[in-house]
Design a protein around this motif. Structure first.
Motif, PDB file in Angstrom:
ATOM      1  N   GLN A   1      47.737  25.543  34.187  1.00 58.31           N
ATOM      2  CA  GLN A   1      47.965  26.121  32.861  1.00 58.31           C
ATOM      3  C   GLN A   1      48.635  25.076  31.962  1.00 58.31           C
ATOM      4  OE1 GLN A   1      50.117  29.818  33.474  1.00 58.31           O
ATOM      5  NE2 GLN A   1      48.341  30.811  34.390  1.00 58.31           N
TER       6      GLN A   1
ATOM      7  N   LYS B   1      45.420  28.720  27.476  1.00 55.60           N
ATOM      8  CA  LYS B   1      46.381  29.550  28.181  1.00 55.60           C
ATOM      9  C   LYS B   1      47.537  28.674  28.634  1.00 55.60           C
ATOM     10  CE  LYS B   1      46.875  32.641  32.121  1.00 55.60           C
ATOM     11  NZ  LYS B   1      46.197  33.366  33.198  1.00 55.60           N
TER      12      LYS B   1
ATOM     13  N   ARG C   1      52.363  27.550  38.058  1.00 57.03           N
ATOM     14  CA  ARG C   1      50.992  27.370  37.602  1.00 57.03           C
ATOM     15  C   ARG C   1      50.809  26.143  36.700  1.00 57.03           C
ATOM     16  NH1 ARG C   1      49.393  32.030  39.734  1.00 57.03           N
ATOM     17  NH2 ARG C   1      49.857  34.089  38.871  1.00 57.03           N
TER      18      ARG C   1
ATOM     19  N   SER D   1      52.418  40.531  28.532  1.00 51.00           N
ATOM     20  CA  SER D   1      53.351  41.493  29.127  1.00 51.00           C
ATOM     21  C   SER D   1      54.806  41.288  28.705  1.00 51.00           C
ATOM     22  CB  SER D   1      53.230  41.436  30.652  1.00 51.00           C
ATOM     23  OG  SER D   1      53.476  40.124  31.131  1.00 51.00           O
TER      24      SER D   1
ATOM     25  N   PHE E   1      53.812  40.916  34.009  1.00 55.66           N
ATOM     26  CA  PHE E   1      52.430  41.057  34.489  1.00 55.66           C
ATOM     27  C   PHE E   1      52.334  40.765  35.983  1.00 55.66           C
ATOM     28  CE2 PHE E   1      48.473  39.113  35.819  1.00 55.66           C
ATOM     29  CZ  PHE E   1      47.489  39.915  35.268  1.00 55.66           C
ATOM     30  N   ARG E   2      53.091  39.770  36.415  1.00 52.53           N
ATOM     31  CA  ARG E   2      52.970  39.373  37.832  1.00 52.53           C
ATOM     32  C   ARG E   2      53.487  40.464  38.749  1.00 52.53           C
ATOM     33  NH1 ARG E   2      54.251  32.996  36.851  1.00 52.53           N
ATOM     34  NH2 ARG E   2      52.444  32.673  35.503  1.00 52.53           N
TER      35      ARG E   2
ATOM     36  N   SER F   1      40.402  33.717  33.412  1.00 51.34           N
ATOM     37  CA  SER F   1      41.779  33.391  33.030  1.00 51.34           C
ATOM     38  C   SER F   1      42.416  32.397  33.984  1.00 51.34           C
ATOM     39  CB  SER F   1      42.624  34.671  33.012  1.00 51.34           C
ATOM     40  OG  SER F   1      42.805  35.169  34.317  1.00 51.34           O
TER      41      SER F   1
ATOM     42  N   CYS G   1      39.611  36.126  37.783  1.00 49.10           N
ATOM     43  CA  CYS G   1      40.623  35.228  38.336  1.00 49.10           C
ATOM     44  C   CYS G   1      40.759  35.523  39.824  1.00 49.10           C
ATOM     45  CB  CYS G   1      41.967  35.438  37.630  1.00 49.10           C
ATOM     46  SG  CYS G   1      43.127  34.091  37.984  1.00 49.10           S
TER      47      CYS G   1
ATOM     48  N   LYS H   1      46.737  32.353  24.325  1.00 51.46           N
ATOM     49  CA  LYS H   1      47.653  33.204  25.069  1.00 51.46           C
ATOM     50  C   LYS H   1      48.861  32.425  25.559  1.00 51.46           C
ATOM     51  CE  LYS H   1      47.647  35.632  29.423  1.00 51.46           C
ATOM     52  NZ  LYS H   1      46.973  35.855  30.654  1.00 51.46           N
TER      53      LYS H   1
ATOM     54  N   TYR I   1      49.025  45.683  24.953  1.00 44.93           N
ATOM     55  CA  TYR I   1      49.392  46.913  25.673  1.00 44.93           C
ATOM     56  C   TYR I   1      49.864  47.998  24.707  1.00 44.93           C
ATOM     57  CZ  TYR I   1      49.267  43.530  29.463  1.00 44.93           C
ATOM     58  OH  TYR I   1      48.862  42.542  30.330  1.00 44.93           O
TER      59      TYR I   1
HETATM   60  C1  PBG Z   1      46.043  35.931  35.862  1.00 47.89           C
HETATM   61  C2  PBG Z   1      46.501  36.425  34.543  1.00 47.89           C
HETATM   62  C3  PBG Z   1      47.801  36.440  34.046  1.00 47.89           C
HETATM   63  C4  PBG Z   1      47.752  37.121  32.845  1.00 47.89           C
HETATM   64  C5  PBG Z   1      46.433  37.459  32.606  1.00 47.89           C
HETATM   65  N1  PBG Z   1      45.665  36.994  33.661  1.00 47.89           N
HETATM   66  C6  PBG Z   1      49.058  35.957  34.666  1.00 47.89           C
HETATM   67  C7  PBG Z   1      49.251  34.540  34.958  1.00 47.89           C
HETATM   68  O1  PBG Z   1      48.461  33.673  34.622  1.00 47.89           O
HETATM   69  O2  PBG Z   1      50.252  34.266  35.606  1.00 47.89           O
HETATM   70  C8  PBG Z   1      48.934  37.468  31.979  1.00 47.89           C
HETATM   71  C9  PBG Z   1      48.859  38.749  31.229  1.00 47.89           C
HETATM   72  C10 PBG Z   1      50.151  39.246  30.709  1.00 47.89           C
HETATM   73  O3  PBG Z   1      51.235  38.661  30.929  1.00 47.89           O
HETATM   74  O4  PBG Z   1      50.114  40.297  30.055  1.00 47.89           O
HETATM   75  N2  PBG Z   1      45.412  34.766  35.910  1.00 47.89           N
END
Ligand code: PBG
Length: 308
Positions: free
Chosen positions: A205, A179, A201, A258, A188-189, A149, A104, A232, A297
């Motif tokens: 997404q 996704k 996004r 996350s 995660f961010r 991703s 990514c 996801k 995790y």
């Molecule tokens: C980045 C990405 C994200 C996650 C995995 N790859 C974040 C997003 O798309 O904002 C999320 C992973 C998680 O929340 O554990 N493209």
């Protein structure tokens, strides 16, 4: 009796641990919103790979946190980028460990978007070239599986083609095919330093309300050359995992993201839930919904609870 007639089992063999490697970090630092999850400097990362291997976990998924970001995302595909170095380190530590990389651009450019941005717009087609370069550089470092991703349209075909012409025909492509644009990615961010600096996004997404669209995304990614698919987040989308599983015959994974992890940790730390029982019930649910394997995790802890 219950063990004998149990319909669904999970084991350590179903688990992949996502890990964050940070450039320029000497030690490891715990991510505040994800207790038990760390940013690793390379030396600490090596040690952690040893631990993961000892626990019998089959593989890891790597995310990089680079020191520098620029408009062309150049640290994403640099030969000595943080992910590329981590892949080499993991393979040195344990050649048998399956090394997957997240492909990514969001961690590597200042806008925090998953593709190239010009005048406030995410450029789908121009991003494909950089995503393909990134995947090839991961393969070059020794990654077994590349996992895009970003959710740009056409990226599976672009990456597959680039891998094939670069003689990486054997590298497997796992697509984050389904996704959703989700609030469950919040922690995660913080972990990846990749929150978008403007907008959100939703232009790339998926809408969480849509399941027929999920099947369309999955079908087009298979057509483009994906070897495995991901759904996801996990918990709120078990019906989607089930539908994808029933519609296609390639492996399907789910990503216990996350926010799902943080909610469990936060409640457990207050003594409001039994963490182990909750996680075991979730893992059973993912398998029952049809997931062949699970990104989580919780993997390191769960590996030691594997008693099924
Ligand atoms: C980045 C990405 C994200 C996650 C995995 N790859 C974040 C997003 O798309 O904002 C999320 C992973 C998680 O929340 O554990 N493209």
């Amino acid at each position: 009796m219950r063990r004998l007639v149990r319909e669904t089992r999970w084991s350590v063999s179903d688990l992949i641990l996502p890990m964050f490697v940070q450039e320029g970090l000497h030690n490891k630092e715990e991510i505040e919103s994800m207790p038990g999850v760390f940013h690793y400097g390379l030396d600490e990362f090596r040690r952690a790979v040893g631990e993961v291997s000892k626990a019998g976990i089959p593989g890891i998924l790597l995310f990089g946190v680079p020191e520098h970001k620029d408009d062309l995302c150049s640290t994403a595909y640099h030969e000595h980028g943080i992910v590329q170095e981590a892949v080499r380190a993991a393979k040195q530590e344990n050649p048998e460990l399956l090394v997957m990389t997240d492909v990514c651009l969001c961690q590597y450019n200042p806008t925090g978007h998953c593709g190239l941005v010009r005048d406030g717009i995410v450029l789908n087609d121009e991003s494909l070239i950089l995503l393909a370069k990134t995947a090839v550089s991961h393969a070059q470092a020794g990654a077994d599986v590349v996992a895009p991703s970003d959710m740009m349209d056409g990226r599976v075909a672009a990456i597959r083609q680039a891998l094939d012409v670069s003689e990486y025909q054997d590298v497997v492509l796992l697509s984050y095919a389904v996704k959703y644009a989700s609030a469950f990615y919040g922690p995660f961010r913080e972990a990846a330093h990749s929150a978008p600096s403007f907008g959100d996004r939703r232009s790339y997404q998926m809408d969480s309300a849509n399941i027929r669209e999920a099947l369309r995304e999955a079908a087009s990614d298979i057509e483009e050359g994906a070897d495995m698919l991901m759904v996801k987040p996990a918990l709120a989308y078990l019906d989607v995992t089930r539908a994808v599983k029933e519609s296609f015959d390639i492996p399907v994974a789910t990503y216990n993201v996350s926010g799902e992890y943080s909610m469990v940790k936060a409640a457990a730390s207050k003594g409001w839930i039994d963490e182990r029982k909750i996680v075991e019930e979730m893992l059973t649910g993912f398998k029952r919904a049809g997931a062949d394997f699970v990104f989580t995790y919780h993997a390191l802890e769960a590996a030691y609870w594997d008693h099924n």
